[in-house]
Design a protein around this motif. Sequence first.
Motif, mmCIF file in Angstrom:
data_model
loop_
_atom_site.group_PDB
_atom_site.id
_atom_site.type_symbol
_atom_site.label_atom_id
_atom_site.label_comp_id
_atom_site.label_asym_id
_atom_site.label_seq_id
_atom_site.Cartn_x
_atom_site.Cartn_y
_atom_site.Cartn_z
ATOM 1 N N ILE A 157 0.845 -1.206 0.000
ATOM 2 C CA ILE A 157 0.000 0.000 0.000
ATOM 3 C C ILE A 157 0.874 1.247 0.000
ATOM 4 C CG2 ILE A 157 -1.713 1.310 1.302
ATOM 5 C CD1 ILE A 157 -2.815 -1.327 2.345
ATOM 6 N N ILE A 158 1.871 1.235 0.885
ATOM 7 C CA ILE A 158 2.746 2.409 0.967
ATOM 8 C C ILE A 158 3.449 2.643 -0.357
ATOM 9 C CG2 ILE A 158 4.832 3.326 2.051
ATOM 10 C CD1 ILE A 158 3.982 1.878 4.620
ATOM 11 N N ALA A 159 3.978 1.557 -0.905
ATOM 12 C CA ALA A 159 4.716 1.696 -2.162
ATOM 13 C C ALA A 159 3.824 2.252 -3.258
ATOM 14 C CB ALA A 159 5.277 0.340 -2.569
ATOM 15 N N SER A 160 2.601 1.776 -3.326
ATOM 16 C CA SER A 160 1.754 2.266 -4.416
ATOM 17 C C SER A 160 1.333 3.706 -4.166
ATOM 18 C CB SER A 160 0.535 1.355 -4.601
ATOM 19 O OG SER A 160 -0.135 1.205 -3.382
ATOM 20 N N ALA A 161 1.132 4.065 -2.880
ATOM 21 C CA ALA A 161 0.780 5.467 -2.600
ATOM 22 C C ALA A 161 1.902 6.387 -3.066
ATOM 23 C CB ALA A 161 0.535 5.658 -1.112
ATOM 24 N N ILE A 162 3.140 6.000 -2.750
ATOM 25 C CA ILE A 162 4.271 6.821 -3.193
ATOM 26 C C ILE A 162 4.379 6.790 -4.714
ATOM 27 C CG2 ILE A 162 6.787 7.046 -3.111
ATOM 28 C CD1 ILE A 162 6.629 5.973 -0.228
ATOM 29 N N GLY A 163 4.078 5.622 -5.265
ATOM 30 C CA GLY A 163 4.199 5.459 -6.713
ATOM 31 C C GLY A 163 3.342 6.434 -7.499
ATOM 32 N N THR A 164 2.189 6.802 -6.960
ATOM 33 C CA THR A 164 1.299 7.710 -7.707
ATOM 34 C C THR A 164 1.983 9.026 -8.028
ATOM 35 O OG1 THR A 164 0.414 8.473 -5.618
ATOM 36 C CG2 THR A 164 -0.875 6.824 -6.783
ATOM 37 N N ILE A 165 2.873 9.424 -7.139
ATOM 38 C CA ILE A 165 3.526 10.718 -7.367
ATOM 39 C C ILE A 165 4.403 10.671 -8.613
ATOM 40 C CG2 ILE A 165 5.015 12.458 -6.333
ATOM 41 C CD1 ILE A 165 4.332 11.176 -3.611
ATOM 42 N N PHE A 166 5.016 9.526 -8.807
ATOM 43 C CA PHE A 166 5.991 9.448 -9.899
ATOM 44 C C PHE A 166 5.403 8.967 -11.212
ATOM 45 C CE2 PHE A 166 8.310 9.089 -5.912
ATOM 46 C CZ PHE A 166 9.211 10.136 -6.082
ATOM 47 N N ALA A 167 4.163 8.476 -11.164
ATOM 48 C CA ALA A 167 3.574 7.981 -12.400
ATOM 49 C C ALA A 167 3.404 9.122 -13.389
ATOM 50 C CB ALA A 167 2.234 7.333 -12.104
ATOM 51 N N LYS A 168 3.622 8.839 -14.684
ATOM 52 C CA LYS A 168 3.594 9.911 -15.661
ATOM 53 C C LYS A 168 2.344 9.874 -16.501
ATOM 54 C CE LYS A 168 8.417 11.082 -16.102
ATOM 55 N NZ LYS A 168 9.387 10.075 -15.616
ATOM 56 N N LYS A 169 1.620 8.793 -16.481
ATOM 57 C CA LYS A 169 0.433 8.674 -17.325
ATOM 58 C C LYS A 169 -0.799 8.488 -16.458
ATOM 59 C CE LYS A 169 2.251 7.641 -21.702
ATOM 60 N NZ LYS A 169 2.275 8.957 -22.282
ATOM 61 N N ASN A 170 -1.915 9.009 -16.946
ATOM 62 C CA ASN A 170 -3.188 8.830 -16.256
ATOM 63 C C ASN A 170 -3.428 7.376 -15.911
ATOM 64 O OD1 ASN A 170 -4.101 11.409 -16.174
ATOM 65 N ND2 ASN A 170 -4.975 11.335 -18.232
ATOM 66 N N LEU A 171 -3.261 6.570 -16.926
ATOM 67 C CA LEU A 171 -3.566 5.149 -16.795
ATOM 68 C C LEU A 171 -2.787 4.539 -15.645
ATOM 69 C CD1 LEU A 171 -5.305 3.256 -18.541
ATOM 70 C CD2 LEU A 171 -3.154 2.426 -19.530
ATOM 71 N N ALA A 172 -1.501 4.883 -15.597
ATOM 72 C CA ALA A 172 -0.646 4.329 -14.551
ATOM 73 C C ALA A 172 -1.134 4.760 -13.182
ATOM 74 C CB ALA A 172 0.786 4.794 -14.789
ATOM 75 N N VAL A 173 -1.500 6.044 -13.064
ATOM 76 C CA VAL A 173 -1.941 6.547 -11.764
ATOM 77 C C VAL A 173 -3.159 5.768 -11.288
ATOM 78 C CG1 VAL A 173 -2.852 8.538 -10.534
ATOM 79 C CG2 VAL A 173 -1.043 8.842 -12.207
ATOM 80 N N ILE A 174 -4.117 5.585 -12.208
ATOM 81 C CA ILE A 174 -5.347 4.894 -11.814
ATOM 82 C C ILE A 174 -5.044 3.480 -11.353
ATOM 83 C CG2 ILE A 174 -7.560 4.060 -12.673
ATOM 84 C CD1 ILE A 174 -7.293 6.391 -14.772
ATOM 85 N N LEU A 175 -4.199 2.817 -12.089
ATOM 86 C CA LEU A 175 -3.914 1.433 -11.728
ATOM 87 C C LEU A 175 -3.188 1.353 -10.385
ATOM 88 C CD1 LEU A 175 -3.023 -0.050 -15.213
ATOM 89 C CD2 LEU A 175 -5.094 -0.359 -13.843
ATOM 90 N N ILE A 176 -2.264 2.274 -10.173
ATOM 91 C CA ILE A 176 -1.509 2.224 -8.921
ATOM 92 C C ILE A 176 -2.434 2.519 -7.743
ATOM 93 C CG2 ILE A 176 0.406 3.212 -7.629
ATOM 94 C CD1 ILE A 176 1.728 3.805 -10.326
#
Lengths: 778, 491
Positions: free
Chosen positions: A617-636
């Motif tokens: 959960i923590i990793a994915s929460a942090i991951g949203t910040i670095f995602a560059k595409k909409n799609l990636a953000v939603i999935l994370i």
Amino acid sequence: MIFTVLIPLLLACFVPFISKFKHKIHTGTVIFFIPLAIFFYFIQFIGSGFEPIRHTYSWIPSLGINFDFYLDGLSLLFVLLISGIGALVVLYSVYYLDRSEPLGHFYVYLLMFMSAMLGVVLSDNVFVLYTFWELTSISSFLLIGYWHFKEKSRYGALKSMIITIFGGLSMFGGFALLSVISGTTSIQTMIANADVILDNPYMPLALGFILLGAFTKSAQFPFHIWLPDAMEAPTPVSAYLHSATMVKAGLYLVARFSMIFGSYEWFFIIVSIAGIVTLCWASYMAVHQTDLKAILAFSTISQLGMIMAMLGFGTKAAVFAAVFHILNHATFKGSLFMVAGTVDHETGTRDIRKLGGLLTFMPITATLALFGTFSMAGIPLPFLNGFYSKELFFESTLDLEGGASGIAGFLIDVIPYLAVFGSIFTFVYALYFLFGTFGGKTQLDKLVKKPHEAPIGMLVSPGILVLGVILIGLFPSAVNGTFIAHAAEAVYGEPITKDVHFWHGWDSPAFQMSLVVVGLGALLVTTRRKWNGIYQVFPGKLSVNKVYDTIMGKLNAYSRTITTFYMSGSLRNYMAIILSTILVVTVGFMLATDGFTIDFGNLAPITFIELTVVLIIIASAIGTIFAKKNLAVILIVGVAGYGVSLLFLIYRAPDLALTQLVVETVSVALFLLCFYHLPDLKRLHAPLSTRTTNLIISVGFGALMTLVGISAHSSSWFETISDYFIETSKPIGGGSNIVNVILVDMRGLDTLFEITVLGIAALAIYTLIKFKTDKGGK
Amino acid sequence: MSNLAVLPIIIPLIAGIILAFFPKKLALVRTLTKVFIIGNLAVAGFSAWHVFNHGSIILETGDWAAPYGIIIVADQLSVLLVLTTNIMAAACAFYAPYSLPDRKERYYFYTFFFFLITGVSGAFLTGDIFNLFVFFEVLLMASYALIVLGGDKVQLRESVKYVFINLFSSMLFVTAVGFLYGTVGTVNMAQIAQRVQEVDQQGILTAIGILLFFVFAVKAALFPLYYWMPKSYAVPNPVISALFGALLTKVGIYSIIRVFSLIFIHRIDLTHEVFIWIAGLSMIFGVIGALSTNNIKLIIAYNIIPAIGFILWGIGVFNQEAVSGAIYYLIHDMIIKASLFLLVGTIAYAAGTSDLRKFSGLIHYYPFLGWLLFVSGFVLAGIPPFSGFIGKLLLLKGSLADEKVAVVIIALLSSLLILYSIMKIFIRGFWGEKDDTFEPKPVKGRTAPVVALLALSVFLGIGAEFIYPSVESISRYLLDPANYINAVLEG
């Protein structure tokens, strides 16, 4: 008494009706009888046997706000001025105001003012006094703005309102403070308990608040600037409000409260300085004016200053002279304003540079002006009341007795000189007014109309006032014996008897001062053109008006700058401010209240699987910040959501886990659908400093919430109510699934309204979509 | 009798649902709206009468005893606010047909309107802090629906901020309630109060209280959390602005009054002291905002902020007079703000613009509107004998008795500037030369509700003797939390 105060206000309601017939009968002719009746009602109280009268009518007794009307000598002087001059002014206005003007408005405002002013001087209750006080400001505002199509009228109206209501609010603060200190709302009771007030450490503040109210209303330096601009009002209004009555409300206030504050040394210092400076400054400035009404406005300011100074001296002689001059000033200044109005009416201008030589055209007006100006100048003639009060003023400046502090001592030394200085200029502007208008050469080519004598109706009112000037001058003891003595007694506290004589002998210091005034004054009048340039040097470009204009201008400009600075329209900025405020204040409170409690004693052991899920959960929460595409953000984000439902599963809440799973799945699907239509994320190109601040704020806020959460968990002092739910779910709720029983029964109301929320949301979305596509309807 | 307490929540809920079935039959919808709102007003009036004469009404919903079930508490403060809410809602209901385009009315305006009333009344009446959150959601969702109604670009732009910031504060709300539950193990407000008192509000409790304060402060539009408010209130139709201006921010400040007179009252040296500062800053910055603009709707919207500041000031000082003043001011402000939003909406309609630089001399065509505005200005600034004065007098006296002088000076100065901000509209918009080419539009239907509200406002001032004793009794009730706690837990 309440009837006499409120009758003008009540009758004002009928004025719009009366004014419908203004072409048959001038509205003023009808109105005239109202002040006249009030005048005759009050005149019965004059006499040696007069005792103060009190009438009380309840209004808001639970707040101590009642119509406590108290008629003593001081009030009597004022009510007679208000009703008497009121009647004369209305009479004058009948000839001054053309029937094509909106007469209804004029007389409504005037009657409103009359009630208000009577209320101010008759109310013993501070808050009722304040109510009427603001009503005088409001009616004055409306009267100044009577010809509101003129830019200058609007400017003058606003200026007078800002300054006088500023003072009014300050006075209100003072009254509130006094009533808190003394526990009463009655002025007379406050006077009786003056020592309680004087001993209170907040007394100076109350005094300052109240004086600010008095100084603004009575146009004392530097608050005098509204009065010259108030001259945009029709002349009857200037004669009435801005010379004879309303501007004296400040004097009334100081006189009223001098029984409380009189023994406080700073009262003497502040009031005397304000008065004497105003006297000197305004009389000096009056000579520089070119508009007849402006000369009179500055003259009024300076005379008010003189009375204010005498009230500040607070000695027997000074108080007596002050009260006497309130009456005298009303007579001669009232007549002079009417003269100025008549000249304006008959020649079409008030510019003294265009006037001159009117004596031949308007002999009666000129004669009236002669008496008025000579009385104002204090020329030693036995039939001018102005001379007597001027003489008494000089006397009172000489018998001041030493104060304890250095300032007071210094003041006592310089006041006589300043008094003479102010009086010299008074002499100069008085004669300048008279000779500039009626003496010298005529300049008919510069006048709009060919001048001729005014109709008799216009001369009656100033004539009566001039008659007053002469009669008081000839028989000063007629008013001084009882009328003025009673008024002075109300201010001073003890009876004051004073014989006023014309002749005190050559060796009288006051008379010598008068001679200096006449001598130097005459010299300055004849040489006026030679020294006129001094105004370029002093005050030159200095002007209090400029200060006012700057303040008002800056008020608008700065408020715009400030507001646009933080109302940037950027959601990110708003959130940054909101989050950092919450962060700073909450951390402050946690430190101040020793809020951090961290206790790991009461925790269950952490299993490997829990740890893994949480890390995901923590990793994915942090991951949203670095995602560059909409799609990636939603999935994370989806991953984080599924992680939470796993946690629910681990803690044996399969129904919650299931719900969460459905929510996550649906929302990820919906997001995917929506975001398909949206533009791709753009990288934020903010400067490093902004990004660093944002990082600090967000990390700080997250840390704060975590800390509060841990502390809250470590401070579980009580049994939770959930135990009750577990016990009663089956026997009372009739269901073994506790969550279900809670949702549909125990907290069924929550569920009902959560469903409502969903319903509203659905309907709102439907509306939003349908409204755009629906072409039907208008 | 106890069901009376919940009626002001249920009636608008049912009304909203019924009206959703035939939105296109406008005539019927309008008539029913008036019937429902007046019916609800009557019920609210009756329950107010009942509570003031026979004491609080406590309803244990679903018959689950306090503190376990959800409790509806109709006490003096709640019923007075519910009554005021319905009065101004009725005015809005009468104003709406003139002001909204038929098309918007057809798109469920009245349904959302009633749901908003549901949420607001629920928030005033509930005695359960989680249930308060639920009612916040109801009123917010209804307000989201109203604010986007029509879907203009500018509307959507401002609503995004509005929705986002309110979502954030909802999130914070539920988190803070969670923390609170973690420490005191209950969500019943009376029991929370009791338990907080038992542990003397120690440790983390004050910080949780402050988090709740910020949640409410965002809704109440206090300094420095009000960014979302002015524009999003000024953009929608006047009737929606009036509902928002008079109700939504007031729910926030009501919650602060409730929570910080009942629960978190053991560290007032810290919490309430900070409130006074925030109140003072709200007055200053709110007034500065009101002076910064020439948009007459925005002037009114900014004026919400200092008013909320005045109310918070009373809670901060927290003595009998100051709290009375805060409550008086709250009632006064709900009415006058609704009235002003409707009035300014009418003026903007009459002038054809809300930009003050683009019209003047309106008084030649709309003398009545002009004088309404003139009086409103003095009512708003608290000039006697109007309603704002009574509240301000009490606040002033309460504050001075506690030797809090700085805030008094700020309050007096901001009163002056509030007056100036309204008089600016009067002087620049109404005074001036007559424009002969101007074609006036009829505004009669729109002025009637304004007149009614303004008359009530004037009565609140002149007839203070009829109202003040009730307000005083409320503040005495609030200052002793045992009243509330005993009524709920032992009643």
